[in-house]
Design a protein around this motif. Structure first.
Motif, short mmCIF file in Angstrom:
data_model
loop_
_atom_site.label_atom_id
_atom_site.label_comp_id
_atom_site.label_asym_id
_atom_site.label_seq_id
_atom_site.Cartn_x
_atom_site.Cartn_y
_atom_site.Cartn_z
N LEU A 52 0.86 -1.19 0.00
CA LEU A 52 0.00 0.00 0.00
C LEU A 52 0.90 1.23 0.00
CD1 LEU A 52 -2.94 1.11 0.26
CD2 LEU A 52 -2.56 1.13 2.74
N LYS A 53 0.56 2.19 -0.85
CA LYS A 53 1.44 3.35 -1.02
C LYS A 53 0.62 4.62 -1.25
CE LYS A 53 5.65 4.42 -3.69
NZ LYS A 53 6.54 3.92 -4.77
N THR A 54 1.05 5.69 -0.60
CA THR A 54 0.47 7.00 -0.92
C THR A 54 0.96 7.40 -2.29
OG1 THR A 54 0.35 7.65 1.42
CG2 THR A 54 0.30 9.42 -0.23
N LEU A 55 0.01 7.57 -3.22
CA LEU A 55 0.42 7.77 -4.62
C LEU A 55 -0.60 8.64 -5.34
CD1 LEU A 55 2.91 6.57 -6.10
CD2 LEU A 55 1.38 4.84 -7.05
N GLU A 56 -0.23 9.87 -5.60
CA GLU A 56 -1.04 10.73 -6.45
C GLU A 56 -0.72 10.42 -7.91
OE1 GLU A 56 -3.33 12.62 -5.32
OE2 GLU A 56 -2.85 12.89 -3.19
N LEU A 57 -1.54 10.89 -8.83
CA LEU A 57 -1.32 10.58 -10.24
C LEU A 57 0.03 11.07 -10.77
CD1 LEU A 57 -4.80 11.09 -11.96
CD2 LEU A 57 -3.73 8.99 -11.13
N THR A 58 0.49 12.20 -10.25
CA THR A 58 1.79 12.72 -10.69
C THR A 58 2.90 11.71 -10.40
OG1 THR A 58 1.05 14.98 -10.26
CG2 THR A 58 3.42 14.63 -10.47
N ALA A 59 2.89 11.14 -9.18
CA ALA A 59 3.90 10.15 -8.80
C ALA A 59 3.67 8.81 -9.49
CB ALA A 59 3.91 9.98 -7.29
N ALA A 60 2.39 8.49 -9.72
CA ALA A 60 2.07 7.20 -10.35
C ALA A 60 2.67 7.10 -11.74
CB ALA A 60 0.55 7.02 -10.42
N ALA A 61 2.76 8.21 -12.43
CA ALA A 61 3.33 8.20 -13.78
C ALA A 61 4.80 7.81 -13.77
CB ALA A 61 3.15 9.58 -14.41
N SER A 62 5.45 7.96 -12.64
CA SER A 62 6.88 7.63 -12.54
C SER A 62 7.12 6.23 -12.00
CB SER A 62 7.58 8.65 -11.63
OG SER A 62 7.42 9.97 -12.12
N GLU A 63 6.06 5.50 -11.66
CA GLU A 63 6.21 4.15 -11.12
C GLU A 63 6.64 3.18 -12.21
OE1 GLU A 63 5.59 2.46 -8.00
OE2 GLU A 63 5.89 4.50 -7.23
N LYS A 64 7.77 2.53 -12.00
CA LYS A 64 8.25 1.54 -12.96
C LYS A 64 7.55 0.20 -12.71
CE LYS A 64 12.80 3.62 -13.64
NZ LYS A 64 14.28 3.45 -13.55
N CYS A 65 6.78 -0.24 -13.68
CA CYS A 65 6.02 -1.48 -13.53
C CYS A 65 5.65 -2.01 -14.90
CB CYS A 65 4.77 -1.25 -12.68
SG CYS A 65 3.66 0.02 -13.33
#
Length: 504
Positions: free
Chosen positions: A5-18
């Motif tokens: 579980l992670k605090t993740l706004e859309l701005t940060a989500a775009a940088s998630e490597k997956c």
């Protein structure tokens, strides 16, 4: 599989490597200035995406997005039901062999139950059975990150979801195993493994001990099989000893041929699922081991096979149940109620707060409710209401059926206290009326899961239901008991007013 579980706004989500980023777009979505918001807003504007639950748009290596694949999916009103529907709609992408790490991110506020629904839906979409396959195609997904605006606020729902996944998958595993890999003895061994979890104990009885208990109905069903019966007793001690437990009784027919009243050959292989009631009890205890609620729970599983051997019970035979009541066995394929009735009598020794039995009991319930809702029968309105509410919350639905005394007329016998079947009409109800004869004054409910415990056809397999319903019910009961036991804070006495000055 691991969940985070992670605090993740859309701005940060775009940088998630997956390998896969799933963004849940609710109705009334308000885009920000980030890349994901811009993509979603443009797709919605041009009609390429709808916020209706399950509608989705897939993109590959989208600009300014680190994920290799991106799916924008409508989450409807953002409720647990809509979110579950949204995640399952992209189940193919989640289960794809190339998907090792997935991030599921909310693009708006998170409603109650939604995070729990995401965890369960991802697990359901990626589930793979492998136990009896030589070429193992294991679950490719090994990590799922759930992104929310505030992780601390979503923690309870997330933890519940993870525990439920453990319980449901334990139930699915044992439900899916072929009968020769899920004998009564192996089922008992599975129960013993649960005793390694905190606060759980397990006791297993064999044929000799069951005979001493005078469980004549249970013994009669097991007579035709070479596999010895097992009576499994699980206990979860999460509260004080003086708190009355909830008793769960699961039908554990590890394979049902119908006995002498043998079933037709087509789809008889699916009778390995006749122990899904037992599997659901095991699954509940697996979840309890994770959640550790403040409640006492007992699980009872009468486990055996129903086979047509020379020693098998015959139509017309009369047996004596543990309660002392005699039963004319008119149809040996109505065996589930015979093993359950002795387990229900055994349950009285615990002086339970409530008893719930769970069984793939009747084809009639499948005709009545299909595969959407489990049949719910109860002699207590409060218990019935609590179970129905729990099912609604857990998205593991049930529907209350009648228990009028007139339905029991068909169970009358000329040669015993009762027959084990009535006519075809109202078959699920007459089966419940049979069980009711063994519960006395205990608050009791019966869940007929014949239509919901497994799926046939191309999607053949155990569903793990009703683990979600039962765990939610126990969670609700734990909270209610804690609230009732909490000391009341006495109201402070009103401050005395200063005497008014007298006029002069």
């Amino acid at each position: 599989m691991n969940f985070d579980l992670k605090t993740l706004e859309l701005t940060a989500a775009a940088s998630e490597k997956c390998d896969l980023l799933v963004v849940l777009i609710p109705e009334g979505f308000k885009p920000g200035a980030d890349a994901l918001s811009a993509l979603a807003a443009l797709a919605l504007k041009n009609g390429d995406l709808s916020a209706k639950a399950g509608k989705h748009l897939q993109l590959y290596q989208a600009p300014a997005v680190a994920a290799r694949r991106l799916v924008l999916v409508g989450a409807g009103d953002g409720s647990a039901r809509s979110v579950r529907q949204a995640v399952l709609a992209v189940g193919g992408a989640i289960k794809a062999p190339q998907t090792k790490r997935v991030v599921v991110c909310f693009a708006g506020a998170v409603k109650a139950g939604a995070v729990c629904a995401v965890v369960q839906a991802v697990a359901e979409a990626s589930y793979v059975y492998t136990t009896t396959k030589s070429k193992v195609e294991a679950r490719s997904l090994n990590r799922c990150v759930v992104g929310v605006p505030n992780a601390a606020e979503a923690r309870e729902g997330f933890d519940s979801g993870v525990a439920l996944v453990a319980g449901v998958e334990f139930a699915r595993e044992w439900g899916n195993r072929p009968a020769n890999h899920a004998t009564p003895t192996l089922l008992a061994n599975a129960a013993k493994t649960l005793a390694k979890l905190p606060r759980i104990q397990c006791k297993v009885l064999g044929p000799a001990e069951v005979a001493r208990l005078k469980m004549g109905a249970f013994l009669a069903v097991a007579r035709g099989s070479e596999e010895p019966l097992r009576f499994i007793e699980l206990r979860y001690n999460g509260a004080t000893k003086d708190q009355a437990p909830v008793v769960l009784v699961g039908k554990g027919i590890t394979f049902d041929t119908g006995g002498i009243s043998i079933k037709p050959a087509p789809e008889m292989d699916e009778m390995k699922f006749d122990m899904c009631g037992a599997a659901s009890v095991l699954g509940v205890f697996r979840a309890l081991g994770e959640l550790q609620p403040a409640i006492n729970v007992v699980g009872l599983i009468p486990a055996c096979e129903n086979m047509p051997d020379g020693r098998a019970v015959k139509p017309g035979d009369v047996v004596t149940s543990m309660s002392g009541q005699t039963i004319e066995i008119l149809n040996t394929d109505a065996e589930g109620r015979l093993v359950l009735c002795d387990a229900l009598t055994y349950a009285t020794r615990f002086k339970p707060a409530a008893v719930v039995d769970i069984a793939t009991l009747t084809g009639a319930c499948v005709i009545a409710l299909g595969g959407v809702r489990s049949g719910l029968f109860a002699n207590n309105d409060a218990l019935a209401s609590a179970l129905q509410t729990a099912g609604d919350v857990a998205q593991d639905l049930c529907w209350r059926m009648p228990l009028d005394d007139d339905y029991a007329d068909g169970l009358k016998s000329n040669f015993a206290d009762m027959g084990n079947v009535a006519g075809r009409a109202g078959g699920s109800i007459t089966a419940a009326k049979f069980l009711q004869k063994f519960v006395g004054d205990m608050p009791w409910a019966h869940l007929d899961i014949a239509g919901t415990a497994w799926k046939g056809g191309a999607a053949k397999g155990s569903t793990g239901r009703p683990v979600g319903l039962l765990v939610q019910y126990l969670h609700d009961q734990s909270k209610a008991k804690a609230k009732a036991a909490a000391p009341r804070v006495a109201a402070k006495p009103a401050a005395k007013r200063a005497p008014r000055a007298k006029a002069v």
